[in-house]
Design a protein around this motif. Structure first.
Motif, PDB file in Angstrom:
ATOM      1  N   ALA A 195      -0.115 -46.710  18.269  1.00 40.10           N
ATOM      2  CA  ALA A 195      -0.556 -45.743  17.261  1.00 40.10           C
ATOM      3  C   ALA A 195      -1.427 -44.658  17.884  1.00 40.10           C
ATOM      4  CB  ALA A 195      -1.318 -46.456  16.147  1.00 40.10           C
ATOM      5  N   HIS A 196      -2.276 -45.038  18.828  1.00 44.03           N
ATOM      6  CA  HIS A 196      -3.129 -44.043  19.486  1.00 44.03           C
ATOM      7  C   HIS A 196      -2.290 -43.079  20.308  1.00 44.03           C
ATOM      8  CE1 HIS A 196      -6.135 -42.904  22.791  1.00 44.03           C
ATOM      9  NE2 HIS A 196      -6.424 -42.183  21.726  1.00 44.03           N
ATOM     10  N   GLY A 197      -1.283 -43.605  21.005  1.00 50.42           N
ATOM     11  CA  GLY A 197      -0.396 -42.734  21.780  1.00 50.42           C
ATOM     12  C   GLY A 197       0.376 -41.780  20.886  1.00 50.42           C
ATOM     13  N   LYS A 233      10.185 -40.008  19.109  1.00 56.20           N
ATOM     14  CA  LYS A 233      10.129 -40.937  20.231  1.00 56.20           C
ATOM     15  C   LYS A 233       9.180 -42.099  19.929  1.00 56.20           C
ATOM     16  CE  LYS A 233       9.175 -41.192  25.207  1.00 56.20           C
ATOM     17  NZ  LYS A 233       8.764 -40.418  26.415  1.00 56.20           N
ATOM     18  N   ALA A 234       8.056 -41.785  19.300  1.00 55.01           N
ATOM     19  CA  ALA A 234       7.090 -42.828  18.954  1.00 55.01           C
ATOM     20  C   ALA A 234       7.638 -43.738  17.856  1.00 55.01           C
ATOM     21  CB  ALA A 234       5.773 -42.195  18.498  1.00 55.01           C
ATOM     22  N   VAL A 235       8.407 -43.165  16.920  1.00 55.13           N
ATOM     23  CA  VAL A 235       9.016 -43.971  15.865  1.00 55.13           C
ATOM     24  C   VAL A 235       9.994 -44.965  16.473  1.00 55.13           C
ATOM     25  CG1 VAL A 235      10.447 -43.924  13.782  1.00 55.13           C
ATOM     26  CG2 VAL A 235       8.745 -42.126  14.164  1.00 55.13           C
ATOM     27  N   GLU A 236      10.797 -44.501  17.418  1.00 56.54           N
ATOM     28  CA  GLU A 236      11.745 -45.397  18.081  1.00 56.54           C
ATOM     29  C   GLU A 236      11.023 -46.471  18.897  1.00 56.54           C
ATOM     30  OE1 GLU A 236      14.846 -47.464  19.331  1.00 56.54           O
ATOM     31  OE2 GLU A 236      14.804 -45.991  17.706  1.00 56.54           O
ATOM     32  N   SER A 263      -0.607 -36.655  20.065  1.00 53.36           N
ATOM     33  CA  SER A 263       0.150 -35.400  20.091  1.00 53.36           C
ATOM     34  C   SER A 263       0.123 -34.653  18.757  1.00 53.36           C
ATOM     35  CB  SER A 263       1.612 -35.696  20.466  1.00 53.36           C
ATOM     36  OG  SER A 263       2.177 -36.597  19.530  1.00 53.36           O
ATOM     37  N   GLY A 264      -0.611 -35.170  17.792  1.00 52.22           N
ATOM     38  CA  GLY A 264      -0.642 -34.511  16.491  1.00 52.22           C
ATOM     39  C   GLY A 264      -1.926 -34.761  15.738  1.00 52.22           C
ATOM     40  N   SER A 265      -1.945 -34.377  14.453  1.00 51.92           N
ATOM     41  CA  SER A 265      -3.163 -34.477  13.659  1.00 51.92           C
ATOM     42  C   SER A 265      -3.467 -35.864  13.097  1.00 51.92           C
ATOM     43  CB  SER A 265      -3.117 -33.459  12.514  1.00 51.92           C
ATOM     44  OG  SER A 265      -1.973 -33.658  11.719  1.00 51.92           O
ATOM     45  N   LEU A 321      10.119 -47.255   6.988  1.00 47.28           N
ATOM     46  CA  LEU A 321       9.177 -46.963   8.075  1.00 47.28           C
ATOM     47  C   LEU A 321       9.396 -45.577   8.663  1.00 47.28           C
ATOM     48  CD1 LEU A 321       6.970 -47.868  10.076  1.00 47.28           C
ATOM     49  CD2 LEU A 321       8.788 -48.886  11.469  1.00 47.28           C
ATOM     50  N   ASP A 322      10.636 -45.240   8.965  1.00 45.01           N
ATOM     51  CA  ASP A 322      10.922 -43.943   9.593  1.00 45.01           C
ATOM     52  C   ASP A 322      10.437 -42.792   8.716  1.00 45.01           C
ATOM     53  OD1 ASP A 322      12.306 -45.826  11.113  1.00 45.01           O
ATOM     54  OD2 ASP A 322      13.924 -44.428  11.578  1.00 45.01           O
ATOM     55  N   LYS A 323      10.687 -42.877   7.426  1.00 45.53           N
ATOM     56  CA  LYS A 323      10.291 -41.794   6.517  1.00 45.53           C
ATOM     57  C   LYS A 323       8.777 -41.650   6.461  1.00 45.53           C
ATOM     58  CE  LYS A 323      10.732 -40.030   1.804  1.00 45.53           C
ATOM     59  NZ  LYS A 323       9.332 -39.616   1.788  1.00 45.53           N
ATOM     60  N   ARG A 324       8.079 -42.781   6.354  1.00 48.08           N
ATOM     61  CA  ARG A 324       6.618 -42.710   6.264  1.00 48.08           C
ATOM     62  C   ARG A 324       6.016 -42.086   7.516  1.00 48.08           C
ATOM     63  NH1 ARG A 324       7.290 -48.074   4.385  1.00 48.08           N
ATOM     64  NH2 ARG A 324       6.338 -48.890   6.303  1.00 48.08           N
ATOM     65  N   LEU A 325       6.545 -42.465   8.671  1.00 46.32           N
ATOM     66  CA  LEU A 325       6.002 -41.925   9.919  1.00 46.32           C
ATOM     67  C   LEU A 325       6.411 -40.471  10.117  1.00 46.32           C
ATOM     68  CD1 LEU A 325       6.477 -44.964  12.334  1.00 46.32           C
ATOM     69  CD2 LEU A 325       4.403 -44.219  11.166  1.00 46.32           C
ATOM     70  N   THR A 326       7.627 -40.131   9.719  1.00 41.21           N
ATOM     71  CA  THR A 326       8.075 -38.740   9.833  1.00 41.21           C
ATOM     72  C   THR A 326       7.249 -37.831   8.931  1.00 41.21           C
ATOM     73  OG1 THR A 326      10.334 -39.446  10.354  1.00 41.21           O
ATOM     74  CG2 THR A 326      10.049 -37.183   9.595  1.00 41.21           C
ATOM     75  N   ASP A 327       6.884 -38.325   7.742  1.00 40.75           N
ATOM     76  CA  ASP A 327       6.039 -37.546   6.830  1.00 40.75           C
ATOM     77  C   ASP A 327       4.684 -37.241   7.455  1.00 40.75           C
ATOM     78  OD1 ASP A 327       8.023 -37.529   4.957  1.00 40.75           O
ATOM     79  OD2 ASP A 327       7.169 -39.114   3.704  1.00 40.75           O
ATOM     80  N   LEU A 328       4.222 -38.115   8.354  1.00 38.72           N
ATOM     81  CA  LEU A 328       2.960 -37.881   9.058  1.00 38.72           C
ATOM     82  C   LEU A 328       3.147 -37.050  10.323  1.00 38.72           C
ATOM     83  CD1 LEU A 328       0.919 -41.230   8.938  1.00 38.72           C
ATOM     84  CD2 LEU A 328       0.427 -39.083   7.783  1.00 38.72           C
ATOM     85  N   LYS A 329       4.391 -36.606  10.547  1.00 36.55           N
ATOM     86  CA  LYS A 329       4.727 -35.810  11.731  1.00 36.55           C
ATOM     87  C   LYS A 329       4.540 -36.609  13.032  1.00 36.55           C
ATOM     88  CE  LYS A 329       3.944 -31.253   9.721  1.00 36.55           C
ATOM     89  NZ  LYS A 329       4.121 -31.719   8.361  1.00 36.55           N
TER      90      LYS A 329
END
Length: 241
Positions: free
Chosen positions: A177-179, A214-217, A183-185, A202-210
Motif C-alpha cells: 500500500a505504501h508503494g 501495476k499496483a492493482v495487479e 506515486s499519487g495522493s 477490488l479493481d474498481k475501488r482501487l482505480t477510483d483512488l487512482k
C-alpha cells in the motif's frame, strides 16, 4: 447582631451554591484521558521520521478528537475527552512528517487498552482498515458501531496475532500500500481501507483512488499466491458469517 444573623442566613447558602456551581480542577482532570504509545514502522524498512498523531472518531473519521506529535523515537502522548473515548472509542492515525504517503493506524476501543502502551504498526493498520469496513457497512446505525461491539467483532483477528504468517502478511500489505501510495495522493492507510471487502470489486475501488494498474495487479498476485493476504482482505465477510 440580629441583622447580621439574618444576612448570614442568606449569604452563606448563596456562597455554598456558587462554590458548587464553580468548575472544579479535579473534575476537569477526571474528564480527560491520556493515550500513550509508540509508532513503529521498523518492520516496513522505511524511515518515517517523526509522525503527527491524530485521534479520530471511528464512526466518522472526519471528526478529530485530539492530536499530538511523536518524539524522535516515535513515542507520543495524546490527551482527549474521556467521555468521547468511552462513547466512541478512537482510531489513532499517524502520518509521517517525512513521507506523508506513509500513514499507520490503530483502533483503541476499550479503557483496558487505553491504559497500556499503544503500538501503531503495520498489524494495527490492517486491523483498523478491516474495522473501517464494518463501520461503513452499518452507516449511521450507531448501535452496531459502538466501541464494545466493534471490539467483539474484531476479536477473532486479534486472537490470531500469534500467527507468524499472518503478521508477515500484514507487513506485506502495508508495504504494498505504501508503494502504491508513493506515486499519487492516496495514503497507504486509505489504500488499505479500499482493499478489504468484496474482492470482486477490488479493481474498481482501487482505480477510483487512482492507484496505478501495476499496483492493482501486484495485490491480485499476492492474493493468488499468499493465502494469508487473501484471508486478511476477505476477513470482513468471514467475520460477518
Amino acid at each position: 447582631m440580629t441583622r447580621w444573623k439574618k444576612a448570614s442566613g442568606v449569604i452563606v447558602p448563596l456562597l455554598g451554591l456558587l462554590l458548587l456551581a464553580a468548575p472544579s480542577p479535579i473534575t476537569a482532570v477526571e474528564k480527560t484521558i491520556t493515550l500513550k504509545g509508540r509508532v513503529d514502522a521498523s518492520g516496513l524498512k522505511v524511515s518515517g521520521g517523526k509522525f503527527k498523531v491524530r485521534a479520530l472518531k471511528p464512526q466518522d473519521r472526519s471528526v478529530e478528537l485530539g492530536k499530538t506529535d511523536t518524539d524522535g523515537t516515535g513515542r507520543f502522548r495524546l490527551t482527549m475527552d474521556d467521555e468521547d473515548f468511552g462513547l466512541y472509542g478512537v482510531v489513532l492515525q499517524a502520518t509521517s512528517t517525512k513521507d506523508p504517503a506513509l500513514v499507520l493506524e490503530a483502533a483503541v476501543l476499550r479503557h483496558r487498552e487505553a491504559k497500556k502502551s499503544i503500538p501503531i504498526t503495520a498489524a494495527t493498520t490492517v486491523e483498523a482498515a478491516i474495522l473501517h469496513w464494518k463501520v461503513r457497512r452499518h452507516g449511521k446505525d450507531f448501535h452496531r458501531s459502538r466501541p464494545f461491539f466493534l471490539y467483539e467483532w474484531l476479536q477473532p483477528l486479534l486472537e490470531t496475532k500469534v500467527r507468524k504468517d499472518l503478521k508477515r502478511a500484514q507487513v506485506a500489505l502495508v508495504k504494498w500500500a505504501h508503494g502504491a501510495a508513493a506515486s499519487g495522493s492516496p495514503t497507504s492507510a486509505a489504500i488499505l481501507r479500499a482493499s478489504v471487502g468484496d474482492t470482486r470489486q477490488l479493481d474498481k475501488r482501487l482505480t477510483d483512488l487512482k492507484v496505478p494498474s501495476k499496483a492493482v495487479e501486484q495485490v491480485r498476485q499476492m492474493m493468488r499466491t499468499d493465502a494469508e493476504v487473501a484471508y486478511l482482505l476477505m476477513m470482513p465477510y468471514m467475520l460477518e458469517l
